[in-house]
Write a protein that holds these residues in place. Sequence first.
Motif, PDB file in Angstrom:
ATOM      1  N   PHE A 164       0.424  -1.426   0.029  1.00  0.00           N
ATOM      2  CA  PHE A 164       0.072   0.339  -0.212  1.00  0.00           C
ATOM      3  C   PHE A 164       0.685   1.343  -0.129  1.00  0.00           C
ATOM      4  CE2 PHE A 164      -2.518  -3.011   1.633  1.00  0.00           C
ATOM      5  CZ  PHE A 164      -4.159  -2.555   1.592  1.00  0.00           C
ATOM      6  N   LEU A 165       0.584   2.343  -0.206  1.00  0.00           N
ATOM      7  CA  LEU A 165       1.093   3.430  -0.628  1.00  0.00           C
ATOM      8  C   LEU A 165       0.113   4.466  -0.105  1.00  0.00           C
ATOM      9  CD1 LEU A 165      -0.148   5.343  -3.412  1.00  0.00           C
ATOM     10  CD2 LEU A 165       0.664   3.665  -4.765  1.00  0.00           C
ATOM     11  N   ALA A 166       0.533   5.515   0.508  1.00  0.00           N
ATOM     12  CA  ALA A 166      -0.153   6.858   0.888  1.00  0.00           C
ATOM     13  C   ALA A 166      -0.780   8.294  -0.113  1.00  0.00           C
ATOM     14  CB  ALA A 166       0.264   7.402   1.922  1.00  0.00           C
ATOM     15  N   TYR A 167      -1.473   8.067  -0.445  1.00  0.00           N
ATOM     16  CA  TYR A 167      -2.175   8.823  -1.631  1.00  0.00           C
ATOM     17  C   TYR A 167      -1.558  10.100  -1.153  1.00  0.00           C
ATOM     18  CZ  TYR A 167      -5.540   9.912  -5.696  1.00  0.00           C
ATOM     19  OH  TYR A 167      -5.469   9.675  -7.215  1.00  0.00           O
ATOM     20  N   ASN A 168      -1.060  10.308  -2.288  1.00  0.00           N
ATOM     21  CA  ASN A 168      -0.358  12.337  -2.905  1.00  0.00           C
ATOM     22  C   ASN A 168       0.647  12.208  -1.324  1.00  0.00           C
ATOM     23  OD1 ASN A 168      -1.719  13.825  -4.213  1.00  0.00           O
ATOM     24  ND2 ASN A 168      -3.423  13.916  -3.182  1.00  0.00           N
ATOM     25  N   ASP A 169       1.369  11.384  -0.802  1.00  0.00           N
ATOM     26  CA  ASP A 169       2.486  11.159  -0.309  1.00  0.00           C
ATOM     27  C   ASP A 169       3.254  10.862  -1.013  1.00  0.00           C
ATOM     28  OD1 ASP A 169       4.668  10.835   1.378  1.00  0.00           O
ATOM     29  OD2 ASP A 169       3.675   9.409   2.603  1.00  0.00           O
ATOM     30  N   VAL A 170       4.246  12.303  -1.329  1.00  0.00           N
ATOM     31  CA  VAL A 170       5.322  12.049  -2.476  1.00  0.00           C
ATOM     32  C   VAL A 170       6.268  11.174  -2.222  1.00  0.00           C
ATOM     33  CG1 VAL A 170       6.988  13.053  -3.769  1.00  0.00           C
ATOM     34  CG2 VAL A 170       4.360  13.896  -4.304  1.00  0.00           C
ATOM     35  N   GLU A 171       7.113  11.712  -0.979  1.00  0.00           N
ATOM     36  CA  GLU A 171       8.538  10.794  -0.504  1.00  0.00           C
ATOM     37  C   GLU A 171       7.778   9.468   0.056  1.00  0.00           C
ATOM     38  OE1 GLU A 171       9.885  13.536   2.852  1.00  0.00           O
ATOM     39  OE2 GLU A 171      10.364  14.988   1.281  1.00  0.00           O
ATOM     40  N   GLY A 172       6.704   9.268   1.393  1.00  0.00           N
ATOM     41  CA  GLY A 172       6.564   7.519   1.321  1.00  0.00           C
ATOM     42  C   GLY A 172       6.427   7.061   0.226  1.00  0.00           C
ATOM     43  N   THR A 173       5.398   7.558  -0.535  1.00  0.00           N
ATOM     44  CA  THR A 173       5.530   6.589  -1.575  1.00  0.00           C
ATOM     45  C   THR A 173       6.335   6.031  -2.534  1.00  0.00           C
ATOM     46  OG1 THR A 173       3.095   7.227  -1.900  1.00  0.00           O
ATOM     47  CG2 THR A 173       3.846   6.239  -3.933  1.00  0.00           C
ATOM     48  N   VAL A 174       7.406   6.958  -3.418  1.00  0.00           N
ATOM     49  CA  VAL A 174       8.755   6.742  -3.662  1.00  0.00           C
ATOM     50  C   VAL A 174       9.573   5.463  -2.541  1.00  0.00           C
ATOM     51  CG1 VAL A 174      11.011   7.951  -4.715  1.00  0.00           C
ATOM     52  CG2 VAL A 174       8.731   9.241  -5.231  1.00  0.00           C
ATOM     53  N   ALA A 175       9.781   6.097  -1.700  1.00  0.00           N
ATOM     54  CA  ALA A 175      10.438   5.207  -0.416  1.00  0.00           C
ATOM     55  C   ALA A 175       9.828   3.876  -0.515  1.00  0.00           C
ATOM     56  CB  ALA A 175      10.132   5.685   0.827  1.00  0.00           C
ATOM     57  N   ALA A 176       8.802   3.450  -0.764  1.00  0.00           N
ATOM     58  CA  ALA A 176       8.122   2.451  -0.711  1.00  0.00           C
ATOM     59  C   ALA A 176       7.758   1.212  -2.037  1.00  0.00           C
ATOM     60  CB  ALA A 176       6.109   2.560  -0.489  1.00  0.00           C
ATOM     61  N   ILE A 177       8.032   2.231  -3.216  1.00  0.00           N
ATOM     62  CA  ILE A 177       8.088   1.823  -4.028  1.00  0.00           C
ATOM     63  C   ILE A 177       9.611   1.179  -4.601  1.00  0.00           C
ATOM     64  CG2 ILE A 177       8.057   2.216  -6.763  1.00  0.00           C
ATOM     65  CD1 ILE A 177       6.174   4.053  -7.006  1.00  0.00           C
ATOM     66  N   ARG A 178      10.667   2.003  -4.233  1.00  0.00           N
ATOM     67  CA  ARG A 178      12.333   1.589  -4.338  1.00  0.00           C
ATOM     68  C   ARG A 178      11.804   0.365  -2.753  1.00  0.00           C
ATOM     69  NH1 ARG A 178      14.393   8.200  -3.892  1.00  0.00           N
ATOM     70  NH2 ARG A 178      14.825   8.640  -6.377  1.00  0.00           N
ATOM     71  N   GLU A 179      11.775   0.489  -1.822  1.00  0.00           N
ATOM     72  CA  GLU A 179      11.436  -0.970  -0.871  1.00  0.00           C
ATOM     73  C   GLU A 179      11.195  -1.971  -1.516  1.00  0.00           C
ATOM     74  OE1 GLU A 179      10.311  -2.637   3.335  1.00  0.00           O
ATOM     75  OE2 GLU A 179       9.675  -0.281   2.731  1.00  0.00           O
ATOM     76  N   ALA A 180       9.805  -1.778  -2.236  1.00  0.00           N
ATOM     77  CA  ALA A 180       9.975  -3.176  -3.196  1.00  0.00           C
ATOM     78  C   ALA A 180      10.487  -3.812  -4.122  1.00  0.00           C
ATOM     79  CB  ALA A 180       8.544  -2.379  -4.124  1.00  0.00           C
ATOM     80  N   GLY A 181      11.356  -2.196  -4.899  1.00  0.00           N
ATOM     81  CA  GLY A 181      12.578  -2.881  -5.748  1.00  0.00           C
ATOM     82  C   GLY A 181      11.377  -4.169  -6.980  1.00  0.00           C
TER      83      GLY A 181
END
Length: 443
Positions: free
Chosen positions: A189-206
Amino acid sequence: MAPLDQPPPRNSDLESALLEARATYAAARPKSAELHEAARRVMPGGNTRTVLFWSPFPISMVRGEGARLWDADGHAYTDLLGEYTAGLFGHSERRILDAARAAMDTGINLAGAGANEIRFAELVCARFPSIERVRFTNSGTEANIMALSAARAFTGRAEIMVAKGGYHGGVMTFATGQSPVNLPVPTRFLAYNDVEGTVAAIREAGDKLAAVLVEPMLGSGGCIPATREFLAALRDACTETGAVLIFDEVMTSRHSEGGLQQRHGVIPDMTTLGKYIAGGMNVGAFGGRAAIMDVFDAHRPGALPHAGTFNNNVWSMAAGCVALGELFRGEVVEALFQRGEKLRAELNALCAEAGVAMQFTGAGSMMTAHFRTGAIKAPYAATPEEEQRRELFFLDMLEAGFYLARRGMVALSLPLAPTDLSGFTAAFREFLNLRGPVLGRAA
């Protein structure tokens, strides 16, 4: 009259106001109540579509024409719901009905390919910047399922990522996180409109992440628009990690000829469509880059199957050619968007003038009422009082002759006249005057 001589506001207590509104609603609709009781004997809860259920019983509609609806008890409504965006053309657009009838006159189930599906596909590919190849389904739900399947096959990865509070169909509903009805797909899951948190989550999933599926404006999640910064960050992070970016534009594709992706200038790898594109018929579509969509190319060994008896049904294909090819184009598309922008601004101005804790969020012809102040950038858990105010708004609008979603959503349709919208604005002003004392004060 001196202030102390004025009568107290009617129904100044929220709970009392709501109980009275429910009683008024029920007393005026005995036939709908009777039909609901009959339905409960053969369907769990007396209903086969959850969004159309509410207490004490839902309205039973019997007829629609243009932007009007009539219920089983003879009440007429101006339809501001637009079948949750599927009813863009209203209930009786003659050119769409004629096209569907003409197609069915040649036979209903032909078990073969047809020229109209080619024409419809050409129209879709020409309109949406991200779609080089497209395939059709029976619904937006199916379109999202197939898009995710394509992304997983193309990447060789298993996991997907969606927004908290997002909705992508009956088996992908994330209002409260995961649901027992959801597909058993590994989901982050990502937090809507949370730019930094979402980018970090995508990178973590890799390299585990096959796809990010997101609405460029949340629909059932409250008509909350994504910022362009957020969408652009999704685009960059998916490019970086190799995940497929999918925009669910089942609802939002109406906001320009090329959807919100075109309006924002942020182009995903894949797009899903549905609702209105075949004039309100049962249809969905998913498409994207040719390299991804070609996993379904049956000319190639090992191609993915994509079944569905009615994927290319004759009435939807014919209606789609008229809907996208003739009716919803150019100035018509932009005019609808601007009508919605103007209406939302007027409603929010009335909220501010009344000093109440209420606002409408959205974009273009889609908007939703919220009973709180401050910027709304992501889904939230409404308080019990907010839910009561939302229901009161819904019931009062019904009594005023306007049909919208129980959750406070409005989706404008093309047949609505200027007088319909000005009538709604007037009814909303009366709602604020009457119910202001129970709506909470703006901070």
